[in-house]
Scaffold this motif. Sequence first.
Motif, PDB file in Angstrom:
ATOM      1  N   UNK A  85       0.833  -1.216   0.000  1.00 52.42           N
ATOM      2  CA  UNK A  85       0.000   0.000   0.000  1.00 52.42           C
ATOM      3  C   UNK A  85       0.862   1.258   0.000  1.00 52.42           C
ATOM      4  N   UNK A  86       2.000   1.189   0.676  1.00 57.22           N
ATOM      5  CA  UNK A  86       2.879   2.364   0.720  1.00 57.22           C
ATOM      6  C   UNK A  86       3.570   2.572  -0.625  1.00 57.22           C
ATOM      7  N   UNK A  87       4.057   1.483  -1.218  1.00 58.62           N
ATOM      8  CA  UNK A  87       4.716   1.610  -2.527  1.00 58.62           C
ATOM      9  C   UNK A  87       3.721   2.169  -3.545  1.00 58.62           C
ATOM     10  N   UNK A  88       2.478   1.683  -3.472  1.00 60.68           N
ATOM     11  CA  UNK A  88       1.430   2.157  -4.369  1.00 60.68           C
ATOM     12  C   UNK A  88       1.241   3.678  -4.224  1.00 60.68           C
ATOM     13  N   UNK A  89       1.211   4.145  -2.975  1.00 62.87           N
ATOM     14  CA  UNK A  89       1.027   5.587  -2.733  1.00 62.87           C
ATOM     15  C   UNK A  89       2.208   6.384  -3.286  1.00 62.87           C
ATOM     16  N   UNK A  90       3.427   5.882  -3.069  1.00 60.56           N
ATOM     17  CA  UNK A  90       4.601   6.613  -3.569  1.00 60.56           C
ATOM     18  C   UNK A  90       4.608   6.637  -5.099  1.00 60.56           C
ATOM     19  N   UNK A  91       4.123   5.556  -5.713  1.00 58.83           N
ATOM     20  CA  UNK A  91       4.039   5.543  -7.179  1.00 58.83           C
ATOM     21  C   UNK A  91       3.031   6.597  -7.670  1.00 58.83           C
ATOM     22  N   UNK A  92       1.866   6.668  -7.003  1.00 54.57           N
ATOM     23  CA  UNK A  92       0.881   7.686  -7.413  1.00 54.57           C
ATOM     24  C   UNK A  92       1.433   9.102  -7.245  1.00 54.57           C
ATOM     25  N   UNK A  93       2.260   9.291  -6.225  1.00 54.55           N
ATOM     26  CA  UNK A  93       2.800  10.640  -5.981  1.00 54.55           C
ATOM     27  C   UNK A  93       3.905  11.010  -6.963  1.00 54.55           C
ATOM     28  N   UNK A  94       4.373  10.039  -7.727  1.00 57.49           N
ATOM     29  CA  UNK A  94       5.588  10.272  -8.506  1.00 57.49           C
ATOM     30  C   UNK A  94       5.352  10.622  -9.967  1.00 57.49           C
ATOM     31  N   UNK A  95       4.164  10.339 -10.478  1.00 52.52           N
ATOM     32  CA  UNK A  95       4.016  10.354 -11.938  1.00 52.52           C
ATOM     33  C   UNK A  95       3.721  11.746 -12.478  1.00 52.52           C
ATOM     34  N   UNK A  96       3.745  11.828 -13.781  1.00 52.97           N
ATOM     35  CA  UNK A  96       3.717  13.146 -14.443  1.00 52.97           C
ATOM     36  C   UNK A  96       2.496  13.982 -14.083  1.00 52.97           C
ATOM     37  N   UNK A  97       1.331  13.301 -13.948  1.00 54.37           N
ATOM     38  CA  UNK A  97       0.124  14.065 -13.626  1.00 54.37           C
ATOM     39  C   UNK A  97       0.252  14.733 -12.260  1.00 54.37           C
ATOM     40  N   UNK A  98       1.117  14.190 -11.420  1.00 59.14           N
ATOM     41  CA  UNK A  98       1.347  14.794 -10.105  1.00 59.14           C
ATOM     42  C   UNK A  98       2.324  15.945 -10.202  1.00 59.14           C
ATOM     43  N   UNK A  99       2.862  16.164 -11.398  1.00 56.16           N
ATOM     44  CA  UNK A  99       3.967  17.105 -11.573  1.00 56.16           C
ATOM     45  C   UNK A  99       5.033  16.813 -10.513  1.00 56.16           C
ATOM     46  N   UNK A 100       5.253  15.511 -10.276  1.00 55.33           N
ATOM     47  CA  UNK A 100       6.283  15.094  -9.321  1.00 55.33           C
ATOM     48  C   UNK A 100       6.041  15.632  -7.929  1.00 55.33           C
ATOM     49  N   UNK A 101       4.958  15.199  -7.306  1.00 53.85           N
ATOM     50  CA  UNK A 101       4.584  15.759  -5.995  1.00 53.85           C
ATOM     51  C   UNK A 101       5.682  15.578  -4.949  1.00 53.85           C
ATOM     52  N   UNK A 102       6.559  14.626  -5.162  1.00 54.55           N
ATOM     53  CA  UNK A 102       7.602  14.373  -4.164  1.00 54.55           C
ATOM     54  C   UNK A 102       8.969  14.929  -4.563  1.00 54.55           C
ATOM     55  N   UNK A 103       9.067  15.523  -5.744  1.00 53.98           N
ATOM     56  CA  UNK A 103      10.374  16.037  -6.169  1.00 53.98           C
ATOM     57  C   UNK A 103      10.844  17.141  -5.220  1.00 53.98           C
ATOM     58  N   UNK A 104      12.048  16.951  -4.687  1.00 57.62           N
ATOM     59  CA  UNK A 104      12.663  17.885  -3.725  1.00 57.62           C
ATOM     60  C   UNK A 104      11.866  18.015  -2.427  1.00 57.62           C
ATOM     61  N   UNK A 105      10.974  17.091  -2.192  1.00 53.50           N
ATOM     62  CA  UNK A 105      10.184  17.129  -0.942  1.00 53.50           C
ATOM     63  C   UNK A 105      11.013  16.492   0.171  1.00 53.50           C
ATOM     64  N   UNK A 106      11.272  17.216   1.256  1.00 52.24           N
ATOM     65  CA  UNK A 106      11.971  16.593   2.379  1.00 52.24           C
ATOM     66  C   UNK A 106      11.141  15.429   2.930  1.00 52.24           C
ATOM     67  N   UNK A 107      11.813  14.335   3.282  1.00 52.90           N
ATOM     68  CA  UNK A 107      11.104  13.152   3.750  1.00 52.90           C
ATOM     69  C   UNK A 107      11.871  12.501   4.903  1.00 52.90           C
TER      70      UNK A 107
END
Length: 187
Positions: A85-107
């Motif tokens: 479930x976590x990998x699935x969420x990270x995949x959804x956050x990563x794709x182009x439609x998200x405009x890379x929601x996690x790019x440069x996001x501190x984690x």
Amino acid sequence: MTMKIGILVGSLRAHSYNRMVANTIPDLVPTAQFEHIAIGELPFYNSDLDQDEGPDAVKLFRDQVRAADGIIIVSPEYNAGMPGVLKNALDWASTKAAAGALIKKPAAIIGATPGPRGTIMGQQQIRHTLEGVQALALPYQRMYISEVMHKVDPAVGKLTDATTNKYLQRYVEAFVQWIDQVNLLDR
Ligand SMILES: Cc1cc2nc3c(=O)[nH]c(=O)nc-3n(C[C@H](O)[C@H](O)[C@H](O)COP(=O)(O)O)c2cc1C
């Protein structure tokens, strides 16, 4: 302005130890604002669904990730890796439609287990994926919680072991500083 930090829990079960850990964080670091970001309603990743803004649950999830100054993942380890479930969420956050929601996001990564090894293997996999999505994981510090069943009070749904709480507080405070450092780098 108060820092806003999103918390993703990698377990969906009602009495999750990791959720108890997540629920304790706001008490330990009251200077920041914490928001739980749900991942349980996300569909399995399918690029056929990943058009425009995607399904409603995906849009909400991505908006919450984007709005956060940083993300804390609190997750169990399943079979020496991260839960699906976590990998699935990270995949959804990563794709182009998200405009890379996690790019440069501190984690930051925290994990709890009834076992003796504190989710070491699962956290390695999460860190690896965070690198893949270009998030900026807090370097060096680690937060592993082993034998968690002896460190929580299920009646209040929180982590109550004083020593572990002190480490958790230090870890989250270090993450808050990391967010400040990343913001300076970005300017
Ligand atoms: C499919 C599955 C695989 C698991 N694999 C591991 C593992 O590799 N390492 C570990 O420490 N615990 C493992 N566990 C035990 C979990 O750490 C334990 O169920 C934990 O309570 C789950 O976290 P939660 O309480 O937040 O739901 C596994 C549990 C399940 C259901």
